[in-house]
Scaffold this active site. Structure first.
Site, PDB file in Angstrom:
ATOM      1  N   PRO A 149       6.873 -33.728 -31.168  1.00  0.00           N
ATOM      2  CA  PRO A 149       5.449 -33.610 -30.894  1.00  0.00           C
ATOM      3  C   PRO A 149       4.565 -34.439 -31.817  1.00  0.00           C
ATOM      4  O   PRO A 149       4.834 -34.570 -33.010  1.00  0.00           O
ATOM      5  CB  PRO A 149       5.164 -32.115 -31.070  1.00  0.00           C
ATOM      6  CG  PRO A 149       6.283 -31.587 -31.881  1.00  0.00           C
ATOM      7  CD  PRO A 149       7.464 -32.446 -31.564  1.00  0.00           C
ATOM      8  N   ARG A 160      -2.851 -41.289 -35.991  1.00  0.00           N
ATOM      9  CA  ARG A 160      -2.737 -39.944 -36.556  1.00  0.00           C
ATOM     10  C   ARG A 160      -2.413 -40.014 -38.051  1.00  0.00           C
ATOM     11  O   ARG A 160      -1.344 -40.481 -38.428  1.00  0.00           O
ATOM     12  CB  ARG A 160      -1.626 -39.174 -35.835  1.00  0.00           C
ATOM     13  CG  ARG A 160      -1.352 -37.820 -36.447  1.00  0.00           C
ATOM     14  CD  ARG A 160      -0.131 -37.165 -35.814  1.00  0.00           C
ATOM     15  NE  ARG A 160       0.133 -35.917 -36.496  1.00  0.00           N
ATOM     16  CZ  ARG A 160       1.333 -35.459 -36.768  1.00  0.00           C
ATOM     17  NH1 ARG A 160       2.393 -36.134 -36.385  1.00  0.00           N
ATOM     18  NH2 ARG A 160       1.488 -34.316 -37.387  1.00  0.00           N
ATOM     19  N   HIS A 170      10.834 -27.592 -38.487  1.00  0.00           N
ATOM     20  CA  HIS A 170      10.624 -26.425 -39.335  1.00  0.00           C
ATOM     21  C   HIS A 170      10.578 -25.112 -38.569  1.00  0.00           C
ATOM     22  O   HIS A 170      10.440 -24.055 -39.182  1.00  0.00           O
ATOM     23  CB  HIS A 170       9.320 -26.604 -40.126  1.00  0.00           C
ATOM     24  CG  HIS A 170       9.137 -27.996 -40.615  1.00  0.00           C
ATOM     25  ND1 HIS A 170       9.932 -28.545 -41.604  1.00  0.00           N
ATOM     26  CD2 HIS A 170       8.295 -28.978 -40.221  1.00  0.00           C
ATOM     27  CE1 HIS A 170       9.554 -29.806 -41.803  1.00  0.00           C
ATOM     28  NE2 HIS A 170       8.573 -30.084 -40.976  1.00  0.00           N
ATOM     29  N   ASP A 186      20.570 -24.960 -32.489  1.00  0.00           N
ATOM     30  CA  ASP A 186      21.655 -24.555 -31.592  1.00  0.00           C
ATOM     31  C   ASP A 186      22.134 -25.715 -30.729  1.00  0.00           C
ATOM     32  O   ASP A 186      23.339 -25.878 -30.502  1.00  0.00           O
ATOM     33  CB  ASP A 186      21.216 -23.390 -30.706  1.00  0.00           C
ATOM     34  CG  ASP A 186      21.105 -22.075 -31.447  1.00  0.00           C
ATOM     35  OD1 ASP A 186      21.564 -21.980 -32.608  1.00  0.00           O
ATOM     36  OD2 ASP A 186      20.541 -21.126 -30.859  1.00  0.00           O
ATOM     37  N   LEU A 198       9.245 -39.889 -41.200  1.00  0.00           N
ATOM     38  CA  LEU A 198       8.446 -40.957 -41.788  1.00  0.00           C
ATOM     39  C   LEU A 198       8.021 -40.593 -43.206  1.00  0.00           C
ATOM     40  O   LEU A 198       8.095 -41.406 -44.117  1.00  0.00           O
ATOM     41  CB  LEU A 198       7.209 -41.217 -40.921  1.00  0.00           C
ATOM     42  CG  LEU A 198       7.495 -41.756 -39.527  1.00  0.00           C
ATOM     43  CD1 LEU A 198       6.309 -41.526 -38.609  1.00  0.00           C
ATOM     44  CD2 LEU A 198       7.858 -43.217 -39.587  1.00  0.00           C
ATOM     45  N   SER A 199       7.550 -39.370 -43.379  1.00  0.00           N
ATOM     46  CA  SER A 199       7.122 -38.889 -44.694  1.00  0.00           C
ATOM     47  C   SER A 199       8.275 -38.110 -45.332  1.00  0.00           C
ATOM     48  O   SER A 199       9.339 -37.966 -44.733  1.00  0.00           O
ATOM     49  CB  SER A 199       5.889 -37.989 -44.558  1.00  0.00           C
ATOM     50  OG  SER A 199       6.224 -36.782 -43.887  1.00  0.00           O
ATOM     51  N   ARG A 220       5.532 -32.299 -49.310  1.00  0.00           N
ATOM     52  CA  ARG A 220       4.340 -31.867 -48.566  1.00  0.00           C
ATOM     53  C   ARG A 220       4.189 -30.355 -48.636  1.00  0.00           C
ATOM     54  O   ARG A 220       4.711 -29.708 -49.530  1.00  0.00           O
ATOM     55  CB  ARG A 220       4.436 -32.400 -47.136  1.00  0.00           C
ATOM     56  CG  ARG A 220       4.460 -33.943 -47.150  1.00  0.00           C
ATOM     57  CD  ARG A 220       4.376 -34.577 -45.821  1.00  0.00           C
ATOM     58  NE  ARG A 220       3.206 -34.127 -45.093  1.00  0.00           N
ATOM     59  CZ  ARG A 220       3.095 -34.187 -43.770  1.00  0.00           C
ATOM     60  NH1 ARG A 220       4.088 -34.657 -43.058  1.00  0.00           N
ATOM     61  NH2 ARG A 220       2.008 -33.776 -43.174  1.00  0.00           N
ATOM     62  N   ARG A 223       6.821 -27.007 -44.733  1.00  0.00           N
ATOM     63  CA  ARG A 223       7.613 -28.151 -44.273  1.00  0.00           C
ATOM     64  C   ARG A 223       8.924 -28.306 -45.053  1.00  0.00           C
ATOM     65  O   ARG A 223       9.731 -29.177 -44.755  1.00  0.00           O
ATOM     66  CB  ARG A 223       6.813 -29.445 -44.378  1.00  0.00           C
ATOM     67  CG  ARG A 223       5.604 -29.482 -43.475  1.00  0.00           C
ATOM     68  CD  ARG A 223       4.928 -30.841 -43.527  1.00  0.00           C
ATOM     69  NE  ARG A 223       3.595 -30.791 -42.973  1.00  0.00           N
ATOM     70  CZ  ARG A 223       3.302 -30.902 -41.675  1.00  0.00           C
ATOM     71  NH1 ARG A 223       4.284 -31.063 -40.797  1.00  0.00           N
ATOM     72  NH2 ARG A 223       2.061 -30.851 -41.263  1.00  0.00           N
TER      73      ARG A 223
END
Length: 144
Positions: free
Chosen positions: A11, A19, A82, A89, A103-104, A109, A113
């Site tokens: 997502p 973003r 998370h 599963d 990416l991060s 953070r 997370r």
């Protein structure tokens, strides 16, 4: 016949480039796809790049990777990392190795997370390198 690597994105990754660029960088998902296609071609791999904001699509695509005998899956499950026992599963249900990509660096953070259900089943994790995380993960997948 070349081997296929599925690259599955969760997502909000469709919003890359606009973003929170201070966290996720300025490259779009299309930019990353182009980088992966080029590197995949050099490595003799076919890239199957997908993105969905829906958890069930990611689960279905993990099953498809198994059914299609993919060499590996690179999975950036985004926030589902998370929260999703369903993805955990699904990864456990297939024999295709999954490499978790971010990416991060989630560990640097917010506290929520720090837990990754994906990591509980992933063969490897590449994070914190921006778009380069995908390239490193692809190279790891090629070496499997």
């Amino acid at each position: 016949m070349t081997e296929t690597i599925y690259i599955l994105n969760g997502p909000n990754l469709n919003l890359l480039g606009t973003r929170e660029p201070e966290i996720y960088g300025s490259q779009t998902l299309d930019d990353i796809a182009a980088m992966l296609e080029a590197r995949g071609e050099e490595l003799g791999l076919t890239i199957e790049m997908r993105q969905s904001n829906h958890e069930g699509h990611l689960v279905d695509w993990l099953h498809e990777a198994q059914a299609e005998s993919a060499k590996a899956v690179l999975l950036n499950a985004a926030a589902y990392t998370h929260t999703s026992i369903a993805l955990l599963d699904a990864i456990n249900a297939i024999s295709v190795p999954v490499i978790e990509v971010h990416l991060s660096d989630p560990a640097s953070r917010e506290e929520f997370r720090h837990n990754s259900y994906v990591s509980m089943a992933a063969a490897d994790v590449v994070q914190g390198l921006g778009a380069q995380s995908y390239i490193v993960a692809l190279e790891k997948a090629a070496a499997l």
